[in-house]
Design a protein around this motif. Structure first.
Motif, PDB file in Angstrom:
ATOM      1  N   VAL A  57      30.185  71.017  18.609  1.00  0.00           N
ATOM      2  CA  VAL A  57      29.250  72.133  18.485  1.00  0.00           C
ATOM      3  C   VAL A  57      28.908  72.631  19.882  1.00  0.00           C
ATOM      4  CG1 VAL A  57      26.937  72.838  17.752  1.00  0.00           C
ATOM      5  CG2 VAL A  57      28.290  71.303  16.311  1.00  0.00           C
ATOM      6  N   ASP A  58      29.231  73.872  20.138  1.00  0.00           N
ATOM      7  CA  ASP A  58      28.926  74.503  21.434  1.00  0.00           C
ATOM      8  C   ASP A  58      29.436  73.674  22.612  1.00  0.00           C
ATOM      9  OD1 ASP A  58      27.698  76.610  20.080  1.00  0.00           O
ATOM     10  OD2 ASP A  58      25.718  75.668  20.172  1.00  0.00           O
ATOM     11  N   GLY A  59      30.622  73.094  22.462  1.00  0.00           N
ATOM     12  CA  GLY A  59      31.248  72.335  23.539  1.00  0.00           C
ATOM     13  C   GLY A  59      30.780  70.897  23.665  1.00  0.00           C
ATOM     14  N   LYS A  60      29.815  70.487  22.853  1.00  0.00           N
ATOM     15  CA  LYS A  60      29.334  69.110  22.882  1.00  0.00           C
ATOM     16  C   LYS A  60      29.963  68.369  21.713  1.00  0.00           C
ATOM     17  CE  LYS A  60      25.145  66.376  23.147  1.00  0.00           C
ATOM     18  NZ  LYS A  60      23.684  66.385  23.111  1.00  0.00           N
ATOM     19  N   GLN A  61      30.578  67.204  22.001  1.00  0.00           N
ATOM     20  CA  GLN A  61      31.287  66.453  20.960  1.00  0.00           C
ATOM     21  C   GLN A  61      30.548  65.180  20.555  1.00  0.00           C
ATOM     22  OE1 GLN A  61      35.330  65.736  22.181  1.00  0.00           O
ATOM     23  NE2 GLN A  61      35.938  67.791  21.543  1.00  0.00           N
ATOM     24  N   ASN A  62      30.636  64.864  19.283  1.00  0.00           N
ATOM     25  CA  ASN A  62      30.136  63.615  18.723  1.00  0.00           C
ATOM     26  C   ASN A  62      31.349  62.954  18.071  1.00  0.00           C
ATOM     27  OD1 ASN A  62      28.678  61.549  17.565  1.00  0.00           O
ATOM     28  ND2 ASN A  62      27.024  62.882  16.857  1.00  0.00           N
ATOM     29  N   LEU A  63      31.922  61.970  18.759  1.00  0.00           N
ATOM     30  CA  LEU A  63      33.194  61.371  18.353  1.00  0.00           C
ATOM     31  C   LEU A  63      33.101  60.565  17.067  1.00  0.00           C
ATOM     32  CD1 LEU A  63      34.421  60.124  21.857  1.00  0.00           C
ATOM     33  CD2 LEU A  63      35.022  62.238  20.672  1.00  0.00           C
ATOM     34  N   ASP A  64      34.051  60.802  16.181  1.00  0.00           N
ATOM     35  CA  ASP A  64      34.212  60.011  14.954  1.00  0.00           C
ATOM     36  C   ASP A  64      32.907  59.871  14.171  1.00  0.00           C
ATOM     37  OD1 ASP A  64      36.851  59.692  15.697  1.00  0.00           O
ATOM     38  OD2 ASP A  64      36.520  57.736  16.608  1.00  0.00           O
ATOM     39  N   THR A  65      32.156  60.934  14.068  1.00  0.00           N
ATOM     40  CA  THR A  65      30.836  60.868  13.442  1.00  0.00           C
ATOM     41  C   THR A  65      30.814  61.263  11.972  1.00  0.00           C
ATOM     42  OG1 THR A  65      28.519  61.350  13.857  1.00  0.00           O
ATOM     43  CG2 THR A  65      30.044  63.183  14.022  1.00  0.00           C
ATOM     44  N   ALA A  66      31.945  61.733  11.459  1.00  0.00           N
ATOM     45  CA  ALA A  66      32.049  62.064  10.031  1.00  0.00           C
ATOM     46  C   ALA A  66      33.265  61.337   9.478  1.00  0.00           C
ATOM     47  CB  ALA A  66      32.206  63.564   9.842  1.00  0.00           C
ATOM     48  N   TRP A  67      33.137  60.837   8.248  1.00  0.00           N
ATOM     49  CA  TRP A  67      34.278  60.139   7.652  1.00  0.00           C
ATOM     50  C   TRP A  67      34.451  60.544   6.194  1.00  0.00           C
ATOM     51  CZ3 TRP A  67      29.590  57.757   8.202  1.00  0.00           C
ATOM     52  CH2 TRP A  67      29.052  57.135   7.078  1.00  0.00           C
ATOM     53  N   PHE A  68      35.669  60.340   5.743  1.00  0.00           N
ATOM     54  CA  PHE A  68      36.011  60.633   4.355  1.00  0.00           C
ATOM     55  C   PHE A  68      37.181  59.741   3.955  1.00  0.00           C
ATOM     56  CE2 PHE A  68      38.669  63.236   6.978  1.00  0.00           C
ATOM     57  CZ  PHE A  68      39.887  63.350   6.309  1.00  0.00           C
ATOM     58  N   TYR A  69      37.418  59.665   2.667  1.00  0.00           N
ATOM     59  CA  TYR A  69      38.497  58.837   2.129  1.00  0.00           C
ATOM     60  C   TYR A  69      39.522  59.747   1.449  1.00  0.00           C
ATOM     61  CZ  TYR A  69      35.323  54.996   2.999  1.00  0.00           C
ATOM     62  OH  TYR A  69      34.491  54.086   3.614  1.00  0.00           O
ATOM     63  N   PRO A  70      40.654  60.008   2.103  1.00  0.00           N
ATOM     64  CA  PRO A  70      41.673  60.868   1.490  1.00  0.00           C
ATOM     65  C   PRO A  70      42.213  60.282   0.187  1.00  0.00           C
ATOM     66  CG  PRO A  70      42.209  60.420   3.796  1.00  0.00           C
ATOM     67  CD  PRO A  70      41.037  59.570   3.436  1.00  0.00           C
ATOM     68  N   GLU A  71      42.357  58.982   0.149  1.00  0.00           N
ATOM     69  CA  GLU A  71      42.771  58.261  -1.058  1.00  0.00           C
ATOM     70  C   GLU A  71      41.716  57.187  -1.295  1.00  0.00           C
ATOM     71  OE1 GLU A  71      45.356  59.161  -2.893  1.00  0.00           O
ATOM     72  OE2 GLU A  71      45.847  60.724  -1.443  1.00  0.00           O
ATOM     73  N   VAL A  83      32.494  63.977   2.334  1.00  0.00           N
ATOM     74  CA  VAL A  83      32.359  63.622   3.743  1.00  0.00           C
ATOM     75  C   VAL A  83      30.956  63.063   3.985  1.00  0.00           C
ATOM     76  CG1 VAL A  83      32.445  64.509   6.120  1.00  0.00           C
ATOM     77  CG2 VAL A  83      33.913  65.511   4.368  1.00  0.00           C
ATOM     78  N   ALA A  84      30.863  61.966   4.747  1.00  0.00           N
ATOM     79  CA  ALA A  84      29.580  61.373   5.125  1.00  0.00           C
ATOM     80  C   ALA A  84      29.453  61.361   6.647  1.00  0.00           C
ATOM     81  CB  ALA A  84      29.462  59.966   4.562  1.00  0.00           C
ATOM     82  N   PHE A  85      28.243  61.108   7.130  1.00  0.00           N
ATOM     83  CA  PHE A  85      27.939  61.232   8.562  1.00  0.00           C
ATOM     84  C   PHE A  85      27.130  60.047   9.070  1.00  0.00           C
ATOM     85  CE2 PHE A  85      28.125  65.408   6.597  1.00  0.00           C
ATOM     86  CZ  PHE A  85      29.034  66.070   7.402  1.00  0.00           C
ATOM     87  N   TRP A  86      27.220  59.829  10.382  1.00  0.00           N
ATOM     88  CA  TRP A  86      26.394  58.861  11.085  1.00  0.00           C
ATOM     89  C   TRP A  86      26.307  59.274  12.545  1.00  0.00           C
ATOM     90  CZ3 TRP A  86      28.980  53.569  12.453  1.00  0.00           C
ATOM     91  CH2 TRP A  86      30.248  53.752  12.961  1.00  0.00           C
ATOM     92  N   ARG A  87      25.867  58.361  13.428  1.00  0.00           N
ATOM     93  CA  ARG A  87      25.826  58.574  14.883  1.00  0.00           C
ATOM     94  C   ARG A  87      25.117  59.860  15.296  1.00  0.00           C
ATOM     95  NH1 ARG A  87      31.927  56.725  16.541  1.00  0.00           N
ATOM     96  NH2 ARG A  87      31.584  54.503  16.264  1.00  0.00           N
ATOM     97  N   GLY A  88      23.870  59.983  14.913  1.00  0.00           N
ATOM     98  CA  GLY A  88      23.068  61.091  15.413  1.00  0.00           C
ATOM     99  C   GLY A  88      23.056  62.341  14.550  1.00  0.00           C
ATOM    100  N   ILE A  89      23.788  62.344  13.457  1.00  0.00           N
ATOM    101  CA  ILE A  89      23.726  63.494  12.552  1.00  0.00           C
ATOM    102  C   ILE A  89      22.458  63.349  11.717  1.00  0.00           C
ATOM    103  CG2 ILE A  89      24.854  64.740  10.667  1.00  0.00           C
ATOM    104  CD1 ILE A  89      26.442  64.744  13.325  1.00  0.00           C
ATOM    105  N   THR A  90      21.639  64.381  11.689  1.00  0.00           N
ATOM    106  CA  THR A  90      20.416  64.386  10.913  1.00  0.00           C
ATOM    107  C   THR A  90      20.679  64.946   9.532  1.00  0.00           C
ATOM    108  OG1 THR A  90      19.110  64.729  12.925  1.00  0.00           O
ATOM    109  CG2 THR A  90      18.042  65.248  10.832  1.00  0.00           C
ATOM    110  N   ILE A  91      20.215  64.227   8.515  1.00  0.00           N
ATOM    111  CA  ILE A  91      20.320  64.700   7.135  1.00  0.00           C
ATOM    112  C   ILE A  91      18.898  65.056   6.677  1.00  0.00           C
ATOM    113  CG2 ILE A  91      21.045  64.166   4.785  1.00  0.00           C
ATOM    114  CD1 ILE A  91      23.354  64.111   6.832  1.00  0.00           C
TER     115      ILE A  91
END
Length: 93
Positions: A57-71, A83-91
């Protein structure tokens, strides 16, 4: 529900599923402009192999902060295409 990072809404949906305290958003509710595919994968014995996104977002990255299961396993079929989130993502509502 809204997923927010760096003052931007990165996902929004009234149809989230909560598992282990994590809101799983429908894949079509994410703002794809902020999501970059990651090479990271982890394995959950109950759900399957997770793939990750890095949020940018706006050049700032949050590495590997969203995950999903393709299978997903049979036990986790209700979170397929979500898709779910962690590491600083506010819900928030």
């Amino acid at each position: 529900m809204k997923a927010i990072w760096n003052n931007k809404i990165i996902a929004e949906s009234n149809d989230t599923i909560v598992i282990e305290g994590n809101h799983y958003f429908p894949h079509n509710s994410i703002n794809k402009a902020y999501f970059k595919t990651s090479d990271t994968h982890t394995v959950c014995p109950c759900k399957g192999t997770a793939s990750y996104y890095t949020i940018d977002v706006d050049g700032k990255q949050n590495l590997d902060t969203a995950w999903f299961y393709p299978e997903v396993s049979e036990l986790a079929k209700h979170i397929k295409n979500r898709v779910a989130f962690w590491r600083g993502i506010t819900i928030q509502e």
